[in-house]
Design an enzyme around this catalytic site. Sequence first.
Site, short mmCIF file in Angstrom:
data_model
loop_
_atom_site.label_atom_id
_atom_site.label_comp_id
_atom_site.label_asym_id
_atom_site.label_seq_id
_atom_site.Cartn_x
_atom_site.Cartn_y
_atom_site.Cartn_z
N LYS A 182 0.83 -1.21 0.00
CA LYS A 182 0.00 0.00 0.00
C LYS A 182 0.85 1.25 0.00
CE LYS A 182 0.88 1.41 4.34
NZ LYS A 182 1.68 2.55 4.62
N PRO A 188 9.48 -4.95 0.21
CA PRO A 188 10.59 -4.85 1.16
C PRO A 188 10.10 -4.70 2.60
CG PRO A 188 10.86 -3.29 -0.65
CD PRO A 188 9.48 -3.86 -0.77
N VAL A 189 10.94 -5.17 3.52
CA VAL A 189 10.60 -5.17 4.96
C VAL A 189 10.88 -3.78 5.56
CG1 VAL A 189 11.22 -6.24 7.17
CG2 VAL A 189 11.19 -7.61 5.07
N ALA A 190 9.99 -3.33 6.45
CA ALA A 190 10.16 -2.05 7.16
C ALA A 190 10.45 -0.92 6.19
CB ALA A 190 11.25 -2.16 8.24
N GLY A 248 7.72 1.03 4.82
CA GLY A 248 6.59 1.96 4.76
C GLY A 248 5.52 1.51 3.80
N ALA A 307 3.75 -1.48 4.21
CA ALA A 307 2.86 -2.40 4.92
C ALA A 307 3.04 -3.86 4.49
CB ALA A 307 1.39 -1.98 4.78
N GLY A 308 4.30 -4.26 4.26
CA GLY A 308 4.56 -5.64 3.86
C GLY A 308 4.15 -6.65 4.92
N GLY A 309 4.40 -6.35 6.18
CA GLY A 309 4.02 -7.27 7.27
C GLY A 309 2.51 -7.42 7.35
N ALA A 316 0.49 -6.98 4.88
CA ALA A 316 0.09 -7.72 3.69
C ALA A 316 0.19 -9.22 3.95
CB ALA A 316 0.97 -7.33 2.50
N ASP A 342 -2.71 -1.85 9.38
CA ASP A 342 -2.89 -1.80 7.92
C ASP A 342 -3.44 -3.10 7.34
OD1 ASP A 342 -1.84 0.78 7.90
OD2 ASP A 342 0.22 0.05 7.64
O1 C5P Z 1 -0.45 -1.43 14.11
P1 C5P Z 1 0.98 -1.58 13.71
O2 C5P Z 1 1.65 -2.75 14.39
O3 C5P Z 1 1.19 -1.56 12.25
O4 C5P Z 1 1.69 -0.27 14.26
C1 C5P Z 1 3.07 -0.23 14.50
C2 C5P Z 1 3.38 0.92 15.43
O5 C5P Z 1 3.18 2.17 14.73
C3 C5P Z 1 2.51 1.04 16.66
O6 C5P Z 1 3.01 0.25 17.71
C4 C5P Z 1 2.59 2.52 16.98
O7 C5P Z 1 3.79 2.83 17.63
C5 C5P Z 1 2.66 3.15 15.59
N1 C5P Z 1 1.33 3.57 15.10
C6 C5P Z 1 0.72 4.69 15.65
N2 C5P Z 1 -0.52 5.07 15.22
C7 C5P Z 1 -1.14 4.39 14.22
C8 C5P Z 1 -0.54 3.25 13.64
C9 C5P Z 1 0.71 2.87 14.11
O8 C5P Z 1 1.28 5.32 16.55
N3 C5P Z 1 -2.33 4.80 13.80
#
Ligand code: C5P
Length: 326
Positions: free
Chosen positions: A11, A100-102, A104, A106-108, A110, A142
């Site tokens: 995404k 790619p990992v980490a 931006g 949203a691979g994880g 996905a 995501d």
């Molecule tokens: O939900 P997810 O594991 O993808 O989020 C990773 C981290 O990103 C969260 O632990 C939080 O620190 C940050 N986050 C946030 N606000 C969001 C989504 C993510 O602060 N709406």
Amino acid sequence: MTGVTARVPAKLNLQLAVGPPRADGYHDLVTVFHAVSLFDEVTVEPAGRDAVRVTGEGADRVPGDQDNLALRAVAALRAAVRDGRTGAAGVRVTVSKRIPVAAGLAGGSADAAGALVACNELWASGLSQQQLCEVGATVGSDVAFALLGGTAVGRGRGERLTPALAPATRYHWVLAFADGQLSTPEVYATLDRLRTQGGSGGMGRPGSGEGRGGPGPSETAQPHLDDALMAALRSGDAARVGRALSNDLQPAAVSLFPLLRKTLTAGLELGALGALVAGSGPTCVFLAANAERALELAVSLSGAGVCRSVARVMGPVPGAAVVSAS
Ligand code: C5P
């Protein structure tokens, strides 16, 4: 059934407006998600116990244990399937990564979405997309969008989705992958800190992707959907969309990864209609007028030495879907 494979898109966030930190540590968002044609594949097979194997782009940086988001999704779905119709005791998950990992993108999430769709089919559990989204939202912010795909407005943590009514325009994007990763929590924390210092980047230059800037966290306004972006998407005019791209996380990502500023500037100078950091970064995203311009931009960017590699993708594309079952 002995195996099911699902394909899941990466995404982009065409707008990412971030509110103040909430009591639970998350931030309220208003975001415009856009699924693009860069896919991971997730295969699930019955097994004695849950296990995961990851191959492809950045596989060595993905956890191979219960922290793996695909395995967490399997466990969450199993708990949600009340009648216990989950076949064998466990599931062997194989993730083939191109996202790619980490980065931006949203691979994880996905991979979690792929595991949900594939297990729902393997177990014939019959959960609706809405029910899968609810399960997915417990695994990551995501995941619900990775199930839905297309272009959609996300609110809350990003998990409350409304599909965007937009004409069937195909947008041509160039992704510039960075030589490194960014941690999403660290990028959000950096944004909070920049806002406290009153240095969130100020008003963003149109098409430069920078968020609207503004006050520190104590007075940070609730995020709002950008009417100019939604009007641009309704018009199907790529140049208008390019000018309306914005990402509040961009100043934080750039401060943690200063080379990104150079990458973004290079893409704009090479003729991109708009440029921004993808989500929490460090991938940079450029919009091109058409397929030919995207190819030119991709070639020029990879020659400019401002990123690790480039990819051309199109969007919007559908969300997670089963592509084969045996
Ligand atoms: O939900 P997810 O594991 O993808 O989020 C990773 C981290 O990103 C969260 O632990 C939080 O620190 C940050 N986050 C946030 N606000 C969001 C989504 C993510 O602060 N709406």
